[in-house]
Scaffold this motif. Structure first.
Motif, PDB file in Angstrom:
ATOM      1  N   MET A   1      20.609  45.353  36.791  1.00 33.57           N
ATOM      2  CA  MET A   1      21.441  46.496  36.416  1.00 33.57           C
ATOM      3  C   MET A   1      22.749  45.977  35.828  1.00 33.57           C
ATOM      4  SD  MET A   1      22.934  49.546  38.849  1.00 33.57           S
ATOM      5  CE  MET A   1      21.311  50.003  39.387  1.00 33.57           C
ATOM      6  N   ASN A   2      23.058  46.409  34.542  1.00 34.12           N
ATOM      7  CA  ASN A   2      24.296  45.909  33.957  1.00 34.12           C
ATOM      8  C   ASN A   2      25.491  46.603  34.574  1.00 34.12           C
ATOM      9  OD1 ASN A   2      24.858  48.380  32.553  1.00 34.12           O
ATOM     10  ND2 ASN A   2      23.365  47.789  30.978  1.00 34.12           N
ATOM     11  N   MET A   3      26.685  46.095  34.199  1.00 33.65           N
ATOM     12  CA  MET A   3      27.908  46.566  34.867  1.00 33.65           C
ATOM     13  C   MET A   3      28.152  48.049  34.607  1.00 33.65           C
ATOM     14  SD  MET A   3      31.743  44.993  34.519  1.00 33.65           S
ATOM     15  CE  MET A   3      31.135  43.401  35.057  1.00 33.65           C
ATOM     16  N   ARG A   4      27.935  48.524  33.351  1.00 31.71           N
ATOM     17  CA  ARG A   4      28.233  49.923  33.044  1.00 31.71           C
ATOM     18  C   ARG A   4      27.256  50.844  33.765  1.00 31.71           C
ATOM     19  NH1 ARG A   4      27.504  53.989  28.997  1.00 31.71           N
ATOM     20  NH2 ARG A   4      29.425  55.238  28.867  1.00 31.71           N
ATOM     21  N   ALA A   5      25.984  50.478  33.799  1.00 33.48           N
ATOM     22  CA  ALA A   5      25.011  51.313  34.502  1.00 33.48           C
ATOM     23  C   ALA A   5      25.340  51.392  35.986  1.00 33.48           C
ATOM     24  CB  ALA A   5      23.607  50.747  34.296  1.00 33.48           C
ATOM     25  N   SER A   6      25.753  50.268  36.567  1.00 33.93           N
ATOM     26  CA  SER A   6      26.130  50.262  37.978  1.00 33.93           C
ATOM     27  C   SER A   6      27.337  51.159  38.215  1.00 33.93           C
ATOM     28  CB  SER A   6      26.434  48.827  38.415  1.00 33.93           C
ATOM     29  OG  SER A   6      26.859  48.797  39.753  1.00 33.93           O
ATOM     30  N   ARG A   7      28.286  51.139  37.262  1.00 29.57           N
ATOM     31  CA  ARG A   7      29.487  51.964  37.422  1.00 29.57           C
ATOM     32  C   ARG A   7      29.142  53.448  37.306  1.00 29.57           C
ATOM     33  NH1 ARG A   7      32.317  50.140  33.403  1.00 29.57           N
ATOM     34  NH2 ARG A   7      32.124  51.978  32.069  1.00 29.57           N
ATOM     35  N   LEU A   8      28.265  53.798  36.355  1.00 34.25           N
ATOM     36  CA  LEU A   8      27.857  55.199  36.209  1.00 34.25           C
ATOM     37  C   LEU A   8      27.182  55.699  37.477  1.00 34.25           C
ATOM     38  CD1 LEU A   8      26.472  55.197  32.554  1.00 34.25           C
ATOM     39  CD2 LEU A   8      28.543  56.340  33.365  1.00 34.25           C
ATOM     40  N   LEU A   9      26.348  54.841  38.055  1.00 32.83           N
ATOM     41  CA  LEU A   9      25.687  55.217  39.307  1.00 32.83           C
ATOM     42  C   LEU A   9      26.710  55.411  40.415  1.00 32.83           C
ATOM     43  CD1 LEU A   9      23.140  55.733  40.904  1.00 32.83           C
ATOM     44  CD2 LEU A   9      22.907  53.268  41.237  1.00 32.83           C
ATOM     45  N   SER A  10      27.730  54.557  40.446  1.00 36.13           N
ATOM     46  CA  SER A  10      28.775  54.694  41.463  1.00 36.13           C
ATOM     47  C   SER A  10      29.541  55.998  41.288  1.00 36.13           C
ATOM     48  CB  SER A  10      29.736  53.505  41.384  1.00 36.13           C
ATOM     49  OG  SER A  10      29.092  52.305  41.747  1.00 36.13           O
ATOM     50  N   VAL A  11      29.835  56.381  40.029  1.00 38.46           N
ATOM     51  CA  VAL A  11      30.514  57.651  39.775  1.00 38.46           C
ATOM     52  C   VAL A  11      29.650  58.804  40.278  1.00 38.46           C
ATOM     53  CG1 VAL A  11      31.320  59.225  37.975  1.00 38.46           C
ATOM     54  CG2 VAL A  11      31.827  56.779  37.810  1.00 38.46           C
ATOM     55  N   ALA A  23      39.930  62.251  38.240  1.00 37.95           N
ATOM     56  CA  ALA A  23      39.709  61.090  37.374  1.00 37.95           C
ATOM     57  C   ALA A  23      40.510  59.890  37.861  1.00 37.95           C
ATOM     58  CB  ALA A  23      40.070  61.437  35.936  1.00 37.95           C
ATOM     59  N   GLN A  24      41.726  60.141  38.343  1.00 31.83           N
ATOM     60  CA  GLN A  24      42.561  59.034  38.811  1.00 31.83           C
ATOM     61  C   GLN A  24      41.969  58.395  40.065  1.00 31.83           C
ATOM     62  OE1 GLN A  24      45.534  57.803  37.225  1.00 31.83           O
ATOM     63  NE2 GLN A  24      44.804  56.175  38.570  1.00 31.83           N
ATOM     64  N   GLU A  25      41.422  59.223  40.970  1.00 34.59           N
ATOM     65  CA  GLU A  25      40.785  58.683  42.173  1.00 34.59           C
ATOM     66  C   GLU A  25      39.575  57.822  41.822  1.00 34.59           C
ATOM     67  OE1 GLU A  25      41.873  62.194  45.424  1.00 34.59           O
ATOM     68  OE2 GLU A  25      40.052  62.333  44.218  1.00 34.59           O
ATOM     69  N   LEU A  26      38.782  58.285  40.855  1.00 29.01           N
ATOM     70  CA  LEU A  26      37.638  57.488  40.418  1.00 29.01           C
ATOM     71  C   LEU A  26      38.089  56.188  39.776  1.00 29.01           C
ATOM     72  CD1 LEU A  26      35.349  60.274  38.913  1.00 29.01           C
ATOM     73  CD2 LEU A  26      34.797  58.809  40.865  1.00 29.01           C
ATOM     74  N   ALA A  27      39.132  56.262  38.954  1.00 26.10           N
ATOM     75  CA  ALA A  27      39.644  55.056  38.286  1.00 26.10           C
ATOM     76  C   ALA A  27      40.149  54.047  39.303  1.00 26.10           C
ATOM     77  CB  ALA A  27      40.754  55.436  37.314  1.00 26.10           C
ATOM     78  N   ASP A  28      40.863  54.521  40.327  1.00 23.44           N
ATOM     79  CA  ASP A  28      41.388  53.612  41.352  1.00 23.44           C
ATOM     80  C   ASP A  28      40.251  52.974  42.143  1.00 23.44           C
ATOM     81  OD1 ASP A  28      43.922  54.276  40.548  1.00 23.44           O
ATOM     82  OD2 ASP A  28      44.261  55.739  42.152  1.00 23.44           O
ATOM     83  N   GLU A  29      39.241  53.774  42.472  1.00 25.10           N
ATOM     84  CA  GLU A  29      38.150  53.262  43.294  1.00 25.10           C
ATOM     85  C   GLU A  29      37.279  52.264  42.532  1.00 25.10           C
ATOM     86  OE1 GLU A  29      34.573  55.292  45.870  1.00 25.10           O
ATOM     87  OE2 GLU A  29      36.610  56.103  45.972  1.00 25.10           O
ATOM     88  N   LEU A  30      37.072  52.516  41.243  1.00 18.98           N
ATOM     89  CA  LEU A  30      36.213  51.648  40.436  1.00 18.98           C
ATOM     90  C   LEU A  30      36.983  50.541  39.733  1.00 18.98           C
ATOM     91  CD1 LEU A  30      34.011  54.458  38.820  1.00 18.98           C
ATOM     92  CD2 LEU A  30      33.406  52.979  40.736  1.00 18.98           C
ATOM     93  N   GLU A  31      38.326  50.591  39.846  1.00 19.83           N
ATOM     94  CA  GLU A  31      39.193  49.584  39.230  1.00 19.83           C
ATOM     95  C   GLU A  31      39.009  49.553  37.715  1.00 19.83           C
ATOM     96  OE1 GLU A  31      38.453  45.906  41.264  1.00 19.83           O
ATOM     97  OE2 GLU A  31      39.521  46.547  43.073  1.00 19.83           O
ATOM     98  N   VAL A  32      39.035  50.748  37.114  1.00 19.42           N
ATOM     99  CA  VAL A  32      38.965  50.879  35.666  1.00 19.42           C
ATOM    100  C   VAL A  32      40.068  51.840  35.235  1.00 19.42           C
ATOM    101  CG1 VAL A  32      36.489  50.407  35.563  1.00 19.42           C
ATOM    102  CG2 VAL A  32      37.288  52.773  35.815  1.00 19.42           C
ATOM    103  N   SER A  33      40.207  52.054  33.941  1.00 22.44           N
ATOM    104  CA  SER A  33      41.212  52.983  33.436  1.00 22.44           C
ATOM    105  C   SER A  33      40.697  54.415  33.520  1.00 22.44           C
ATOM    106  CB  SER A  33      41.558  52.644  31.984  1.00 22.44           C
ATOM    107  OG  SER A  33      40.442  52.885  31.146  1.00 22.44           O
TER     108      SER A  33
END
Length: 353
Positions: A1-11, A23-33
């Motif tokens: 599973m690539n990084m983006r697919a893993s992140r989408l699943l996490s969202v 959106a800010q809570e998701l960004a903080d939890e996933l460490e993305v913008s």
């Protein structure tokens, strides 16, 4: 599973588990913008996931009521990490922090709502702190490398610093790791030996992986080895049996000052109390020199009956302390002051117990 697919699943699993999320809570939890979160939400919508935005100060992203995904299968690494689900600190030290968080998220998403609520309530109200009082966790810079070697069954070459400070090199077959009161211990078998030994990971100064796999003994049990080793370690550590008389105050202080192993030894050897409540017992000590320092903590609430050299050592130290203060003004405290001091000692001991 690539990084983006893993992140989408996490969202997706985060939305399913927690309901409304900004959106800010998701960004903080996933460490993305936040911009990356917006793109991920659009991608989920394009894939047919019924996610929508609620506007306003209390807004955020939600899944359509009743929608649930079954995409919560654990990866091999996540399954391996479940042992550390309640130990976020040790998991992070082993390099498994993100993996454990991902595994927990998938488990929570797979639970029925009432069970998920119970699990969340448990996490809110119970916390495990593995480090003992009055100490810090060991600094073990090579812990992640050691753990990797344990997982892969690969030998390691280490420079290990013994208790006295001398260092030596050795090649080890790492069988397992044990966390004890904030310190990590490696159970390993030296390649030039025939018995398993225990090494404190914090004393590994240098480590070099050896790309050579070893055959792990099928009958070896890490819990059984550790239980036997720990019992033998304490037996060997406290080799000097001191015969002492202890006041009722001293009996209360033994657990706080000397630990459960020696508290049990005192309880097992204690005589019947005399008219004043004092008992005669055996208190194991590590050495005469260090034992003298330890017993001075009990002050006049304990009398050493033997061995004679320990009694003399404590008497000499007590005379040295008295000489240091004999010229001070007000050195002779009255009985009330002495009693207050004893009460303060008891309160401190009880707070540590």
């Amino acid at each position: 599973m690539n990084m983006r697919a893993s992140r989408l699943l996490s969202v997706l699993l985060t939305l399913q588990t927690r309901g409304r999320v900004t959106a800010q809570e998701l960004a903080d939890e996933l460490e993305v913008s936040v911009r990356t979160v917006y793109r991920d939400i659009e991608s989920l919508g394009a894939a047919g996931i019924p996610v929508y935005a609620e506007r306003g100060p209390a807004g955020g992203y939600r899944l359509l009521d009743g929608f649930r995904t079954r995409l919560n299968g654990l990866t091999a690494d996540e399954a391996d990490s479940l042992l550390f689900a309640g130990l976020p600190g040790p998991a992070a030290e082993l390099g498994l922090g993100a993996v454990v968080a991902s595994a927990q998220l998938k488990l929570m998403a797979g639970l029925a709502p009432e069970l998920r609520e119970r699990a969340e309530r448990t996490a809110e109200r119970f916390h495990l702190d593995t480090v003992g009082w009055y100490r810090e966790a060991d600094r073990s810079p090579h812990l992640a490398e050691v753990a990797n070697a344990v997982w892969r069954r690969h030998r390691i070459r280490v420079r290990y610093r013994r208790w006295g400070g001398a260092a030596s090199e050795r090649v080890l077959e790492p069988y397992g790791l044990v966390l004890k009161a904030g310190a990590w211990y490696l159970v390993a078998k030296p390649v030039d030996g025939d018995a398993h030994r225990t090494y404190r990971v914090g004393r590994i100064d240098e480590l070099e992986p050896v790309e050579e796999e070893f055959e792990r003994e099928a009958e070896f049990s890490l819990p059984e080895y550790w239980a036997a080793w720990a019992e033998r370690f304490e037996d060997e550590l406290y080799r000097v049996p001191a015969v002492v008389r202890l006041s009722p105050r001293a009996r209360l202080a033994v657990a706080a000052l000397f630990g459960p192993y020696r508290e049990r030894a005192v309880a097992e050897t204690a005589s019947a109390p005399d008219a004043d409540g004092w008992v005669r017992a055996v208190l194991p000590l590590e050495s005469l020199r260090y034992g003298a320092h330890e017993l001075l903590q009990l002050g006049a609430e304990a009398e050493i009956l033997g061995p004679p050299e320990l009694r003399r050592a404590v008497a000499a130290q007590a005379r040295a302390v008295a000489a240091m203060y004999e010229d001070d003004e007000g050195a002779e405290a009255d009985g009330a002051d002495a009693a207050d001091a004893a009460d303060a000692t008891d309160e401190a001991a009880e707070s540590r117990a």
